[in-house]
Design a protein around this motif. Structure first.
Motif, PDB file in Angstrom:
ATOM      1  N   UNK A 139     -32.752 -12.913   7.343  1.00 49.44           N
ATOM      2  CA  UNK A 139     -32.842 -11.847   6.344  1.00 49.44           C
ATOM      3  C   UNK A 139     -33.510 -12.387   5.079  1.00 49.44           C
ATOM      4  N   UNK A 140     -33.797 -11.466   4.135  1.00 54.87           N
ATOM      5  CA  UNK A 140     -34.478 -11.834   2.892  1.00 54.87           C
ATOM      6  C   UNK A 140     -33.466 -12.180   1.803  1.00 54.87           C
ATOM      7  N   UNK A 141     -33.771 -13.242   1.021  1.00 53.15           N
ATOM      8  CA  UNK A 141     -32.954 -13.631  -0.120  1.00 53.15           C
ATOM      9  C   UNK A 141     -33.861 -13.997  -1.283  1.00 53.15           C
ATOM     10  N   UNK A 142     -33.310 -13.936  -2.500  1.00 56.46           N
ATOM     11  CA  UNK A 142     -34.079 -14.329  -3.678  1.00 56.46           C
ATOM     12  C   UNK A 142     -33.119 -14.721  -4.802  1.00 56.46           C
ATOM     13  N   UNK A 143     -33.667 -15.411  -5.804  1.00 56.63           N
ATOM     14  CA  UNK A 143     -32.843 -15.825  -6.933  1.00 56.63           C
ATOM     15  C   UNK A 143     -33.693 -16.215  -8.126  1.00 56.63           C
ATOM     16  N   UNK A 144     -33.087 -16.147  -9.335  1.00 62.50           N
ATOM     17  CA  UNK A 144     -33.756 -16.504 -10.583  1.00 62.50           C
ATOM     18  C   UNK A 144     -32.833 -17.431 -11.381  1.00 62.50           C
ATOM     19  N   UNK A 145     -33.432 -18.431 -12.063  1.00 62.24           N
ATOM     20  CA  UNK A 145     -32.649 -19.439 -12.776  1.00 62.24           C
ATOM     21  C   UNK A 145     -33.279 -19.731 -14.140  1.00 62.24           C
ATOM     22  N   UNK A 146     -32.416 -20.002 -15.122  1.00 59.32           N
ATOM     23  CA  UNK A 146     -32.830 -20.545 -16.417  1.00 59.32           C
ATOM     24  C   UNK A 146     -31.737 -21.470 -16.915  1.00 59.32           C
ATOM     25  N   UNK A 161     -28.023 -17.712 -14.012  1.00 61.02           N
ATOM     26  CA  UNK A 161     -28.780 -17.479 -12.788  1.00 61.02           C
ATOM     27  C   UNK A 161     -28.264 -16.246 -12.076  1.00 61.02           C
ATOM     28  N   UNK A 162     -29.135 -15.648 -11.293  1.00 64.24           N
ATOM     29  CA  UNK A 162     -28.774 -14.511 -10.437  1.00 64.24           C
ATOM     30  C   UNK A 162     -29.311 -14.794  -9.045  1.00 64.24           C
ATOM     31  N   UNK A 163     -28.465 -14.609  -8.029  1.00 65.18           N
ATOM     32  CA  UNK A 163     -28.891 -14.836  -6.654  1.00 65.18           C
ATOM     33  C   UNK A 163     -28.418 -13.692  -5.759  1.00 65.18           C
ATOM     34  N   UNK A 164     -29.314 -13.275  -4.889  1.00 62.42           N
ATOM     35  CA  UNK A 164     -28.979 -12.313  -3.840  1.00 62.42           C
ATOM     36  C   UNK A 164     -29.287 -12.987  -2.511  1.00 62.42           C
ATOM     37  N   UNK A 165     -28.252 -13.555  -1.899  1.00 63.30           N
ATOM     38  CA  UNK A 165     -28.400 -14.282  -0.642  1.00 63.30           C
ATOM     39  C   UNK A 165     -27.916 -13.429   0.520  1.00 63.30           C
ATOM     40  N   UNK A 166     -28.805 -13.222   1.492  1.00 65.04           N
ATOM     41  CA  UNK A 166     -28.465 -12.465   2.696  1.00 65.04           C
ATOM     42  C   UNK A 166     -28.751 -13.369   3.892  1.00 65.04           C
TER      43      UNK A 166
END
Length: 425
Positions: A139-146, A161-166
């Motif tokens: 499946x698709x996953x994405x994330x952003x970090x600072x 950070x925000x992560x959407x892990x599938x």
């Protein structure tokens, strides 16, 4: 009386002469930094203008600079200006710190999995980290970090950070059956960083997550539902003791990293995903061997209190702990893992280095519902050995492309190739 006065005058005179002769740093310059801001490096340094000349502190500053993602190596030079005034010049060799990433591996269905990323490890010239990733693993996953570890002062910083892990997550049961769930996690996290000194660093944060499990395939036991969901609030943190020194691809010293999380189900509605503590400690020891060798060791200890649920947090996996074992082939609620390898630089010229390595990976797990004695008895254990190669760009931060091939020496009769970016540990 006259003798006492003469002695007093003599002592005061000697003290004043000694004080006047104390070497003082009156000028500090930094050379070689193109993208990293000079005032940022000066803010991190212990040595300031007006400080007494202290080679121990100068060496500490050089070590601190070398730990920055933007610095490949550093040195210092001292120049006398007059009788007791000195100028210190730090020279740094910068890393290229805007790093694209691509990891390719096999997913749990033996198909193709990949992860692409782009991170700047020297954002704004202050070694802030900003970036994100996209991955496809069934499946698709994405994330952003600072992260800005030195944003507030040289000791204090923050990160979000925000992560959407599938993911497709295999779950294993005591009766031998296993099933596959679709795991969907959306999480936002805020952290505060505190660097007490060069050796001791702390992180503390809060994580808000929504997690859902949906059955994909397999036959479940009667008491396990097809779908589960939970809203989590976690207090997360990390303590790092770091006495590592590095020179390009060579590492020497000891490091201990303890990570933990206290997690609660904010609604208290799910017994299988209920409140728990999870902790992991990595003990790492590196030893430089002559001119081209490096011996690297890691002991990883993991423990979780949610022992009654099959949704166990520690996975037996190629990319995480044991090379060659496969992709998420087992799970546990406690683990002990040992990794040891010898790295040898076969070829090195300019910015490029080529390493070969030989390794041994071993581990043991506690099954969900089991006792800690399983770790000692080795009922669930794996032992692998193998060889690998490393292609290293010395002027790009963490630019190590690795290939390892692991072969089982224990009960698990399998082997495999593992690819990755960065050293395995």
């Amino acid at each position: 009386m006259k003798l006492n006065i003469v002695l007093l005058v003599l002592v005061l005179g000697l003290n004043s002469i000694g004080f006047a002769q104390n070497p003082i740093i009156t000028a500090i310059e930094i050379e070689g930094n193109k993208r990293t801001r000079t005032n940022f490096l000066k803010r991190l340094a212990f040595v300031k203008e007006g400080s007494k000349l202290d080679t121990v502190k100068l060496a500490s500053d050089v070590r601190r600079f070398k730990l920055l993602p933007s610095v490949a190596t550093a040195s210092y030079d001292v120049q006398q200006l007059n009788n007791n005034q000195y100028k210190v010049t730090y020279t740094v060799v910068e890393n290229f710190a805007i790093i694209p990433g691509l990891n390719v591996s096999q997913d749990v269905n033996e198909g193709l999995a990949y992860r692409t990323s782009l991170f700047d490890f020297n954002f704004l010239g202050q070694n802030q980290i900003i970036g994100g990733f996209y991955s496809r693993n069934v499946f698709d996953s994405y994330g952003f970090f600072w992260e800005a570890p030195n944003l507030i002062t040289r000791k204090w910083g923050i990160g979000v950070n925000y992560q959407n892990n599938v993911l497709q997550e295999p779950v294993f049961f005591m009766d031998g059956r296993d099933v596959n769930y679709k795991y969907d996690s959306k999480a936002f996290e805020f952290r505060v960083f505190y660097e007490h000194n060069f050796n001791n660093r702390f992180e503390l944060g809060v994580n808000f997550a929504n997690e859902d499990y949906k059955l994909l395939n397999g036959v479940l036991p009667p008491n396990i539902p097809d779908e589960l969901g939970v809203n989590r609030i976690s207090i997360v943190g990390e303590y790092e003791y770091n006495n590592i020194t590095n020179e390009y691809q060579y590492v020497d010293g000891f490091r201990s990293v303890f990570t933990y999380g206290f997690t609660v189900d904010s609604k208290g509605e799910n017994d299988l995903l209920k409140n728990f503590f999870i902790g992991r400690n990595d003990f790492e020891y590196f030893k430089r061997i002559k001119k081209r060798g490096n011996w690297a060791n890691r002991i990883r200890l993991g423990y979780a209190t949610n022992n009654a649920t099959p949704f166990a947090p520690f996975a037996l996996d190629n990319q995480i702990n044991i090379r060659g074992v496969g992709n998420v082939i087992d799970r546990g609620t406690a683990s002990v893992v040992l990794n040891t390898e010898y790295r040898h630089t076969v070829f090195e010229k300019g910015w490029f280095a080529f390493q070969g390595n030989a390794f041994v990976d071993a581990g043991t797990w506690r099954d969900p519902g089991g006792d800690l004695g399983e770790l000692v008895r080795g009922e669930n254990s794996a032992l692998f050995t193998g060889l690998g190669v490393r292609f290293i760009h010395k002027r790009i931060f963490n630019a190590v492309f690795r290939i390892d091939y692991g072969i089982s020496l224990g009960k698990k009769a399998n082997n495999g190739i593992v690819f990755g970016i960065g050293q395995y540990f």
